[in-house]
Design an enzyme around this catalytic site. Structure first.
Site, PDB file in Angstrom:
ATOM      1  N   ASP A  31     -13.513   5.810 -29.569  1.00  0.00           N
ATOM      2  CA  ASP A  31     -12.277   4.816 -30.391  1.00  0.00           C
ATOM      3  C   ASP A  31     -12.688   5.271 -31.559  1.00  0.00           C
ATOM      4  OD1 ASP A  31     -10.780   3.035 -30.486  1.00  0.00           O
ATOM      5  OD2 ASP A  31     -11.377   1.436 -30.289  1.00  0.00           O
TER       6      ASP A  31
HETATM    7  C1  BGC Z   1      -8.930  -0.219 -30.829  1.00  0.00           C
HETATM    8  C2  BGC Z   1      -8.290   1.283 -29.298  1.00  0.00           C
HETATM    9  C3  BGC Z   1      -6.584   1.302 -29.724  1.00  0.00           C
HETATM   10  C4  BGC Z   1      -7.331   2.913 -30.382  1.00  0.00           C
HETATM   11  C5  BGC Z   1      -6.327   3.797 -30.596  1.00  0.00           C
HETATM   12  C6  BGC Z   1      -8.567   1.195 -32.122  1.00  0.00           C
HETATM   13  O1  BGC Z   1      -8.654   0.605 -33.403  1.00  0.00           O
HETATM   14  O2  BGC Z   1      -9.907  -0.443 -31.011  1.00  0.00           O
HETATM   15  O3  BGC Z   1      -7.722  -0.515 -28.116  1.00  0.00           O
HETATM   16  O4  BGC Z   1      -7.086   2.450 -28.299  1.00  0.00           O
HETATM   17  O5  BGC Z   1      -7.984   2.099 -31.727  1.00  0.00           O
HETATM   18  O6  BGC Z   1      -5.139   3.046 -31.330  1.00  0.00           O
END
Ligand code: BGC
Length: 762
Positions: free
Chosen positions: A286
């Protein structure tokens, strides 16, 4: 511009590739292609494939680092996230394909969570439709729209089970149930990926692996600590289902599991995901997870990067920890280069599966960007789904549906606020063009009746609180004083026959980083509601929320309440048509709605205690498992939802009272629409394992059917029950069904079922 792959001669290969793809894309051919390419890569190019930076087009995390074209030309990047537009994406893809030494195309990722230009209801609302084909179609439409704009990879589905509505990301999942959550997960993978050779499908990314929805205290990004039995029986099933459905990538979660960051947890990423579930795609972190591991107190940037790769992470989103450290790791002998090769190979395989080597500009068809977005059929699907997602919680004396007559006061901060309706992760929905409930209702009633309007209050009083007050950068606060707004609403209420109050959270009041400790309506809105109640006029509350909220007081004082979540770009028309009765509400809760935050976690498939609640007379303490001040049950349970008609369940029969190995029992029941309008009902099947070797839940959803029944129509509904459905992970984590008594419960809500029992004999 042609696709020139230079020395490797992909052009020549491409004819062979297309034939192979047409014939079913043999895995071996893919492997051969990938191995060949890998054999020509330098270590820097390999690490480049594992690196995923962002463009600054939208911001989905705290880090503001972005890539530069030169990094792409140097082969230092495997993909990009948060970049918009087919043309723009094409130009950066050209840099990768034309200028980098090996001409490897980029993956282009984006959070396409519930629609792209056409906004579908937030995932939690989608799950309340229990309409699996519609959920699949919504994902397919989102894929079609996103792919028309250059996106090849979506960070969806998010399948985290959530039993804690304080956690704002409850909005993004399918609620509290593992069975329904698994069905939704499968549907979304099918919808996004379908046939990946098509330019209308995208690679899906299962997230957040694992257990992210169980963050302590409902606070986002917080620690998780849980038994293996709970993981395997409750939290893992939707992830496993998506893997079985062939999801191409998995995102590791932000949280700690067993003391390790999920991103560097070898048990999760290798033992469970790859060895036990045979996942063959790639794992991405993530947003900046590798960086954050140091903040967790988990070692140096170097150690964390090495640990993440060793655990099974293939791609590093944002952190650049892999870029900084992996080469050193190989030089120091801390990791074999073969480990990097495996990760690279998985990413190249994904690109191959997407057909990017054959046509790197597959997703850069600027014509499609003009013709494939926000089409009437997509909008219709979104509106139908929104209408199906609303959950009618209370409807005393059939106040709803309203007649379009007399004077209706529409009030509340969400009444004339189209930009709020798409909700969190609104994709590329044009917020300014999203119709508000007021606009829609006025259009609908024409001059049949008068819709009065007063905003009544801001979402909350606190000028510093962001949530719901700015949407997509738009200022939503009314500059009048709270009293002035209230006075206007009260004055208009005097002449109204009925009041429709649009209250709740605001589109960005739930979602990432939006945990709340108090789940009641914010003060400003409570004051408005109290004042309206005092007028004695009938009030319908339309509750906008991205999670289960606490409506105990509203349930006491209001005759009608409908939860409308955040229904997407077409939500307003869906609301209007349900409120005026053109469509009958049919949604059922997929999260229990608590009476009070103090009950959380409260969920339907809980275990028994040794001292179940008994009736008692205060002030004596019963020494049983209950609260002194409120009941144990939630205010509105899982599976609950009213209709404008009634459904009667009768004649529940089972085909046998004994189930043998390899056998089947059929459970059947009559469902009758006893009212005078056609409507849909969601028939739910629950099973209880009465006694087993680890404590059983009181009931577990094992099947459901969505039926359309004409007024007065009856239908016999049946479910087949097999030993497979009785299986659970035991103390030793073996997936078994144990002999003994089982109860089967069928009904229209988890708290209202008819029961039969049978014995399972092996
Ligand atoms: C979130 C994810 C997301 C990623 C990319 C993160 O902060 O937890 O769910 O896919 O950002 O945008």
């Amino acid at each position: 511009m042609g696709y020139n792959t230079g020395k490797l001669g992909f052009r020549g290969l491409s004819a062979a590739l297309s034939m192979a793809l047409a014939m079913g894309a043999a895995a071996e051919e893919c492997q051969e292609f990938v191995d060949n390419l890998l054999s020509q890569m330098t270590i820097d190019e390999k690490i480049g494939q594992l690196t995923l930076p962002a463009a600054g087009d939208i911001s989905t995390g705290t880090s503001r680092k972005t890539f530069v074209d030169q990094q792409v030309a140097d082969g230092k990047i495997g993909g990009i996230l948060n970049i918009r537009g087919a043309e723009k994406i094409r130009s950066i893809q050209e840099v990768a394909v034309e200028k980098s030494r090996l001409h490897i195309p980029l993956l282009i990722g984006m959070d396409v969570i519930h629609g792209y230009r056409t906004g579908f209801p937030i995932p939690l609302a989608q799950s309340c439709t229990w309409d699996i084909p519609a959920i699949e179609e919504a994902a397919a439409i989102a894929a079609k729209e996103a792919s028309a704009c250059g996106i090849s990879w979506t960070f969806s589905p998010m399948v985290d089970i959530s039993r804690d509505p304080r956690w704002g990301r409850q909005a993004e999942g399918a609620g509290e149930d593992p069975y329904l959550g698994s069905e939704v997960a499968r549907a979304m993978v099918r919808g996004f990926q379908g046939d990946l050779s098509k330019d209308t499908q995208v690679l899906a990314c299962l997230k957040h692996f694992a257990l992210y929805g169980a963050a302590e205290a409902g606070r986002d990004y917080n620690t998780v600590d849980m038994s293996r039995q709970q993981m395997y029986n409750v939290y893992f099933p939707p992830y496993k289902a998506a893997v079985e459905e062939g999801v191409g990538s998995v995102m590791s979660s932000f949280n700690i599991v067993d003391g390790l960051h999920a991103t560097a947890n070898p048990w999760l990423l290798t033992e469970v995901l790859r060895n036990q579930w045979s996942f063959d795609g790639f794992v991405v972190t993530d947003y900046a997870s590798i960086n954050e591991m140091s903040t967790h107190g988990l070692g140096s940037d170097y150690d964390n990067s090495i640990a993440a790769l060793k655990a099974g992470t293939d791609m590093d989103m944002i952190s650049e920890g892999f870029a900084r450290n992996l080469k050193k790791g190989v030089e120091n002998g801390d990791i074999p280069e073969a480990l990097i090769d495996s990760a690279v190979s998985r990413i190249l395989t994904a690109k191959y599966r997407l057909g990017l080597f054959q046509n790197p500009y597959k997703y850069n068809n600027t014509e499609r960007e003009k013709t494939d977005l926000y089409l009437p059929e997509a909008r219709k699907a979104a509106k139908d789904m929104a209408a199906k997602s609303f959950v009618l919680l209370k409807n005393e004396n059939s106040l709803l549906p309203l007649k379009a007559e007399g004077k209706i006061l529409l009030t509340g901060p969400l009444a004339d606020s189209g930009a709020n309706l798409p909700g969190t992760w609104a994709g590329d929905v044009l917020l300014d063009q999203t119709k508000s409930v007021l606009e829609s209702m006025r259009e609908y009633v024409g001059n049949k009746c008068e819709i009065l309007y007063a905003k009544g209050s801001n979402i909350c009083d606190d000028p510093h609180v962001e949530w719901g007050m700015t949407v997509g950068g738009r200022e939503m606060r009314d500059s009048r004083s709270a009293q002035e707004m209230l006075n206007e609403a009260l004055e208009k209420a005097q002449s109204a026959d009925v009041i429709v109050a649009c209250l709740g959270e605001g589109g960005e009041g739930s979602g990432e980083g939006s945990s709340r400790a108090d789940l009641t309506l914010p003060d400003a809105q409570q004051r408005l509601l109290e004042a309206l109640v005092a007028t004695g006029k009938p009030i319908v509350l339309l509750n906008f929320s991205g999670r289960a909220t606490v409506l105990s007081h509203e349930d006491e004082v209001l005759p009608a309440i409908m939860n409308v979540w955040f229904g997407g770009s077409e939500a307003a028309d869906a609301i209007t048509e349900v409120v005026f009765g053109d469509i009958c509400p049919s949604g059922k809760l997929t999260v229990s709605m608590p009476r009070s935050v103090g009950q959380i976690p409260v969920y339907y498939n809980h275990l028994m205690t040794g001292r179940p609640k008994i009736p008692y007379d205060a002030p004596y303490r019963p020494y049983s498992s209950n609260y002194l001040d409120i009941p144990n049950s939630p205010l509105y349970p899982f599976g609950y939802g009213l209709s404008y008609t009634n459904f009667d369940y009768s004649d529940f029969e089972i085909s046998d009272t004994e189930l043998k190995d390899n056998g089947v029992i059929t459970a059947s029941i009559n469902v009758k629409n006893t009212g005078n309008r056609d409507a849909d009902e969601i028939v739910q099947l629950y099973i209880r394992d009465v006694i087993r070797s680890i404590a059983p839940p009181v009931m577990e959803l094992k099947g459901f059917q969505r039926l359309s029944l004409k007024a007065g129509e009856s239908r016999r509904v049946s479910f087949d029950i097999t030993p497979e459905m009785l299986k659970f992970y035991n103390y030793d984590l073996e997936f078994v069904a144990e002999p003994g008594q089982f109860d089967i419960m069928i009904g229209g809500s988890s708290d209202k079922t008819l029961k039969q029992s049978f014995e399972y004999k092996q």
